[in-house]
Design an enzyme around this catalytic site. Sequence first.
Site, PDB file in Angstrom:
ATOM      1  N   GLU A   1      -1.384  -6.390   8.017  1.00  0.00           N
ATOM      2  CA  GLU A   1      -0.030  -6.123   8.483  1.00  0.00           C
ATOM      3  C   GLU A   1       0.224  -6.894   9.777  1.00  0.00           C
ATOM      4  O   GLU A   1      -0.714  -7.298  10.477  1.00  0.00           O
ATOM      5  CB  GLU A   1       0.131  -4.613   8.718  1.00  0.00           C
ATOM      6  CG  GLU A   1       1.488  -4.170   9.253  1.00  0.00           C
ATOM      7  CD  GLU A   1       2.663  -4.592   8.390  1.00  0.00           C
ATOM      8  OE1 GLU A   1       3.000  -5.797   8.402  1.00  0.00           O
ATOM      9  OE2 GLU A   1       3.244  -3.730   7.718  1.00  0.00           O
TER      10      GLU A   1
ATOM     11  N   HIS B   1       0.814  -1.213   0.000  1.00  0.00           N
ATOM     12  CA  HIS B   1       0.000   0.000   0.000  1.00  0.00           C
ATOM     13  C   HIS B   1       0.851   1.268   0.000  1.00  0.00           C
ATOM     14  O   HIS B   1       2.012   1.271   0.420  1.00  0.00           O
ATOM     15  CB  HIS B   1      -0.932   0.017   1.219  1.00  0.00           C
ATOM     16  CG  HIS B   1      -0.208   0.136   2.526  1.00  0.00           C
ATOM     17  ND1 HIS B   1       0.277   1.328   3.016  1.00  0.00           N
ATOM     18  CD2 HIS B   1       0.132  -0.799   3.438  1.00  0.00           C
ATOM     19  CE1 HIS B   1       0.878   1.130   4.174  1.00  0.00           C
ATOM     20  NE2 HIS B   1       0.807  -0.156   4.455  1.00  0.00           N
TER      21      HIS B   1
ATOM     22  N   HIS C   1       0.511  -5.454   2.756  1.00  0.00           N
ATOM     23  CA  HIS C   1       1.400  -4.693   3.637  1.00  0.00           C
ATOM     24  C   HIS C   1       2.829  -5.224   3.593  1.00  0.00           C
ATOM     25  O   HIS C   1       3.080  -6.336   3.110  1.00  0.00           O
ATOM     26  CB  HIS C   1       0.864  -4.762   5.062  1.00  0.00           C
ATOM     27  CG  HIS C   1      -0.577  -4.362   5.139  1.00  0.00           C
ATOM     28  ND1 HIS C   1      -0.987  -3.090   5.422  1.00  0.00           N
ATOM     29  CD2 HIS C   1      -1.718  -5.088   4.930  1.00  0.00           C
ATOM     30  CE1 HIS C   1      -2.313  -3.031   5.392  1.00  0.00           C
ATOM     31  NE2 HIS C   1      -2.777  -4.230   5.101  1.00  0.00           N
TER      32      HIS C   1
ATOM     33  N   ARG D   1      -6.117   1.036   4.110  1.00  0.00           N
ATOM     34  CA  ARG D   1      -5.022   1.532   3.278  1.00  0.00           C
ATOM     35  C   ARG D   1      -4.688   0.572   2.142  1.00  0.00           C
ATOM     36  O   ARG D   1      -4.328   1.004   1.048  1.00  0.00           O
ATOM     37  CB  ARG D   1      -3.784   1.833   4.125  1.00  0.00           C
ATOM     38  CG  ARG D   1      -3.225   0.691   4.960  1.00  0.00           C
ATOM     39  CD  ARG D   1      -2.207   1.253   5.961  1.00  0.00           C
ATOM     40  NE  ARG D   1      -1.506   0.234   6.742  1.00  0.00           N
ATOM     41  CZ  ARG D   1      -1.941  -0.257   7.894  1.00  0.00           C
ATOM     42  NH1 ARG D   1      -3.116   0.129   8.390  1.00  0.00           N
ATOM     43  NH2 ARG D   1      -1.218  -1.141   8.569  1.00  0.00           N
TER      44      ARG D   1
END
Length: 345
Positions: free
Chosen positions: A203, A100, A273, A149
Site C-alpha cells: 500500500e 484485500h 491494496h 492482509r
Amino acid sequence: MAAAAFHQAIGAIQTYGGCNESGSQKTFGNSSVKLVSNGHGFNDGLLRRGSSNTCGWKLGVIHASTSHTSMADPVSSPTNRNTNESRKKSNEAALILIRHGESLWNEKNLFTGCVDVPLTKKGVEEALEAGKRISNIPVDMIYTSSLIRAQMTAMLAMTQHRRKKVPIVIHNESEQAKTWTRIFSEETKKQSIPVMASWQLNERMYGELQGLNKQETADRYGKEKVHEWRRSYDIPPPRGESLEMCAQRAVAYFKEQIEPQLLYGKNVMIAAHGNSLRSIIMYLDKLTSQEVISLELSTGIPLLYIFKEGKFIRRGSPVGPTEAGVYAYTRSLAQYRQKLDEMLH
C-alpha cells in the site's frame, strides 16, 4: 466455516517485511504448460477511470517454466515436453486483481498504509467470497504485497478454488531459504502455485498519518489538507508517498516481473491494496493522472483482465446474478471451466 478456512490458510502465510526483491527469479520445475482461459463479461460500474503511469526499475524477470496448469489444460501439466515450449508467447492469459478484505484498522477508521495489520472477520469472509468468484478461472502464479492482509486474502481465496492447488510462498532471500524450502516431488510441484511476495506491491506509505484516526487527522491538519493528501496524484503526506510515487514502484514491478509471465501464458492473480492496484489499473487502462484519483476499488471484489496479443482487455468483476452473465466467458475460459466440471464430477 470462515474461521476454519482462515486457520487452514493462515498457516501458509509468511510476511516478508520491506526488503528489496530484485532476486525473486525462480524456476519451478521444467514441465511445459498449456493454459485454458475463461474471459468474462464486465461491469464497468465498479471502476471509474483514472490515470496511467510508467516507470523503469530493472528487476529480474521470473521465468516459471512450469508445474502449474495453464489455461489450456487444467487437469494435467505434461512433464515430457521441451522447456522452451513454456516460453512461447500464449494467445491468451488471465489476470485477476483483488484488493484485500477489510483489515482491523479499516474497521477502526485508521490510516494503515504500510503498517502490517491483519484482516477482520469480515475481511476473512470477503476473501473467501472473492475466492468463490474466481473459482473457475485458472491461476498459475500469485503475487502479493509483503503485508499480511494481502497475503491472507490470497491464501483464503485459493482455499475456494475448484482446482485445489496449494499456494506455496517462495523463499529465495538466501541460499539456505531456497535449500530448506525445496520440494522434491515433481507431482507435488504440479499441484502447487508459487506465491511471490513483494514490497513494491505494498500500500502507499502514508508517513505521519499512519495510525491516526481519520477524524483526528482532519482535526490536526485541517480537512482540506487531508483531502489534498488523500485525493491528489502527486502531493504526498508528511514523510509519506504520493500516489505517483506508489505508482512508480508498483507499475515498474508489474512491467518487469508480472507482465512477462502473462506473455508466456501464465494466468496470474495479484492480491494487493487500493493504491498499488489503482496504479496498476492506471497502466492497464491507460488512465490519466486526473482519472486515477477518482478510481475506487471495493475490498474483496476480483477484477478480471484478459491479456491477448499484447493488450489488456478488462472483462469486469464477478458481481451479478450469474457468473457467466457477468464475465461473458471467452472461449478458452469456458473450455477451462468445462474441463473442471468433467474432472470434478
